[in-house]
Design a protein around this motif. Sequence first.
Motif, PDB file in Angstrom:
ATOM      1  N   PRO A   1       0.734  -1.308   0.088  1.00 53.43           N
ATOM      2  CA  PRO A   1      -0.017   0.170  -0.059  1.00 53.43           C
ATOM      3  C   PRO A   1       1.076   1.246  -0.036  1.00 53.43           C
ATOM      4  O   PRO A   1       1.802   1.315   0.524  1.00 53.43           O
ATOM      5  CB  PRO A   1      -0.654  -0.034   1.389  1.00 53.43           C
ATOM      6  CG  PRO A   1      -0.692  -1.562   1.793  1.00 53.43           C
ATOM      7  CD  PRO A   1       0.601  -2.054   1.411  1.00 53.43           C
ATOM      8  N   PRO A   2       0.342   2.402  -0.457  1.00 52.77           N
ATOM      9  CA  PRO A   2       1.061   3.807  -0.479  1.00 52.77           C
ATOM     10  C   PRO A   2       1.700   3.958   0.678  1.00 52.77           C
ATOM     11  O   PRO A   2       3.065   4.313   0.577  1.00 52.77           O
ATOM     12  CB  PRO A   2       0.302   4.677  -1.008  1.00 52.77           C
ATOM     13  CG  PRO A   2      -0.948   3.984  -1.830  1.00 52.77           C
ATOM     14  CD  PRO A   2      -1.098   2.546  -0.944  1.00 52.77           C
ATOM     15  N   GLU A   3       1.216   3.850   1.688  1.00 58.18           N
ATOM     16  CA  GLU A   3       1.846   4.070   2.994  1.00 58.18           C
ATOM     17  C   GLU A   3       2.928   3.084   3.437  1.00 58.18           C
ATOM     18  O   GLU A   3       4.118   3.885   3.865  1.00 58.18           O
ATOM     19  CB  GLU A   3       0.657   4.146   4.329  1.00 58.18           C
ATOM     20  CG  GLU A   3      -0.650   5.291   3.937  1.00 58.18           C
ATOM     21  CD  GLU A   3      -1.569   4.512   3.095  1.00 58.18           C
ATOM     22  OE1 GLU A   3      -2.254   5.337   2.666  1.00 58.18           O
ATOM     23  OE2 GLU A   3      -1.447   3.342   2.578  1.00 58.18           O
ATOM     24  N   GLU A   4       2.819   2.019   3.275  1.00 55.54           N
ATOM     25  CA  GLU A   4       3.827   1.252   3.627  1.00 55.54           C
ATOM     26  C   GLU A   4       5.185   1.346   2.541  1.00 55.54           C
ATOM     27  O   GLU A   4       6.152   1.261   3.181  1.00 55.54           O
ATOM     28  CB  GLU A   4       3.348  -0.351   3.404  1.00 55.54           C
ATOM     29  CG  GLU A   4       4.432  -1.397   4.024  1.00 55.54           C
ATOM     30  CD  GLU A   4       3.904  -2.692   3.688  1.00 55.54           C
ATOM     31  OE1 GLU A   4       4.577  -3.804   3.255  1.00 55.54           O
ATOM     32  OE2 GLU A   4       2.535  -2.850   4.123  1.00 55.54           O
ATOM     33  N   ALA A   5       4.711   1.553   1.623  1.00 60.57           N
ATOM     34  CA  ALA A   5       5.847   1.802   0.501  1.00 60.57           C
ATOM     35  C   ALA A   5       6.537   3.207   0.775  1.00 60.57           C
ATOM     36  O   ALA A   5       7.817   3.397   0.716  1.00 60.57           O
ATOM     37  CB  ALA A   5       5.285   2.064  -1.030  1.00 60.57           C
ATOM     38  N   ALA A   6       5.993   4.227   1.204  1.00 61.83           N
ATOM     39  CA  ALA A   6       6.408   5.484   1.810  1.00 61.83           C
ATOM     40  C   ALA A   6       7.487   5.331   2.758  1.00 61.83           C
ATOM     41  O   ALA A   6       8.581   5.811   2.962  1.00 61.83           O
ATOM     42  CB  ALA A   6       5.402   6.428   1.960  1.00 61.83           C
ATOM     43  N   SER A   7       6.981   4.514   3.768  1.00 59.76           N
ATOM     44  CA  SER A   7       7.636   4.317   4.972  1.00 59.76           C
ATOM     45  C   SER A   7       9.093   3.545   4.638  1.00 59.76           C
ATOM     46  O   SER A   7      10.093   3.759   5.033  1.00 59.76           O
ATOM     47  CB  SER A   7       6.928   3.538   6.089  1.00 59.76           C
ATOM     48  OG  SER A   7       5.972   4.092   6.488  1.00 59.76           O
ATOM     49  N   TYR A   8       9.009   2.618   3.710  1.00 67.27           N
ATOM     50  CA  TYR A   8      10.049   1.742   3.103  1.00 67.27           C
ATOM     51  C   TYR A   8      11.069   2.826   2.448  1.00 67.27           C
ATOM     52  O   TYR A   8      12.368   2.587   2.835  1.00 67.27           O
ATOM     53  CB  TYR A   8       9.576   0.818   2.301  1.00 67.27           C
ATOM     54  CG  TYR A   8      10.740  -0.120   1.754  1.00 67.27           C
ATOM     55  CD1 TYR A   8      11.192  -1.246   2.604  1.00 67.27           C
ATOM     56  CD2 TYR A   8      11.293   0.032   0.707  1.00 67.27           C
ATOM     57  CE1 TYR A   8      12.289  -1.978   1.953  1.00 67.27           C
ATOM     58  CE2 TYR A   8      12.280  -0.469   0.064  1.00 67.27           C
ATOM     59  CZ  TYR A   8      12.739  -1.811   0.787  1.00 67.27           C
ATOM     60  OH  TYR A   8      13.809  -2.371   0.365  1.00 67.27           O
ATOM     61  N   LEU A   9      10.522   3.557   1.775  1.00 67.46           N
ATOM     62  CA  LEU A   9      11.446   4.584   1.095  1.00 67.46           C
ATOM     63  C   LEU A   9      12.203   5.548   2.034  1.00 67.46           C
ATOM     64  O   LEU A   9      13.451   5.435   2.001  1.00 67.46           O
ATOM     65  CB  LEU A   9      10.647   5.335   0.140  1.00 67.46           C
ATOM     66  CG  LEU A   9      11.435   6.514  -0.638  1.00 67.46           C
ATOM     67  CD1 LEU A   9      12.290   5.735  -1.736  1.00 67.46           C
ATOM     68  CD2 LEU A   9      10.394   7.155  -1.457  1.00 67.46           C
ATOM     69  N   VAL A  10      11.816   5.894   2.980  1.00 60.52           N
ATOM     70  CA  VAL A  10      12.137   6.853   4.101  1.00 60.52           C
ATOM     71  C   VAL A  10      12.988   6.031   4.586  1.00 60.52           C
ATOM     72  O   VAL A  10      14.467   6.369   5.021  1.00 60.52           O
ATOM     73  CB  VAL A  10      11.029   7.273   5.104  1.00 60.52           C
ATOM     74  CG1 VAL A  10      11.669   7.839   6.317  1.00 60.52           C
ATOM     75  CG2 VAL A  10      10.209   8.419   4.310  1.00 60.52           C
ATOM     76  N   ALA A  11      12.747   4.777   5.077  1.00 61.02           N
ATOM     77  CA  ALA A  11      13.788   3.818   5.936  1.00 61.02           C
ATOM     78  C   ALA A  11      15.133   3.542   5.186  1.00 61.02           C
ATOM     79  O   ALA A  11      16.296   3.368   5.615  1.00 61.02           O
ATOM     80  CB  ALA A  11      13.167   2.511   6.192  1.00 61.02           C
TER      81      ALA A  11
END
Length: 86
Positions: free
Chosen positions: A59-69
């Motif tokens: 999901p977009p929120e999970e992908a965004a968190s992964y990108l930040v990490a």
Amino acid sequence: MAEAGYPAVVLDEWNLLAAPAGTPAAVLARLHAAVRHALAQPAVRDRFAAIGATAVGSPPEEAASYLVAQRERLGRLVADAAITIE
């Protein structure tokens, strides 16, 4: 990376479908649904498997968190190794 002398460094290749900042949540939801639908198709799954890839479809929120990490992790790696552009 171990062969290059960095046994503790783990690098994974990943790809991410992104949309501009401010894209409405409804649009992101439709894009995510379309991607999930495509990734559920046997031909698509088979093609990913043939190249040794795993399609996730987060999901977009999970992908965004992964990108930040990943950005934070790789930023630390670059800083710790004193890597610079020559």
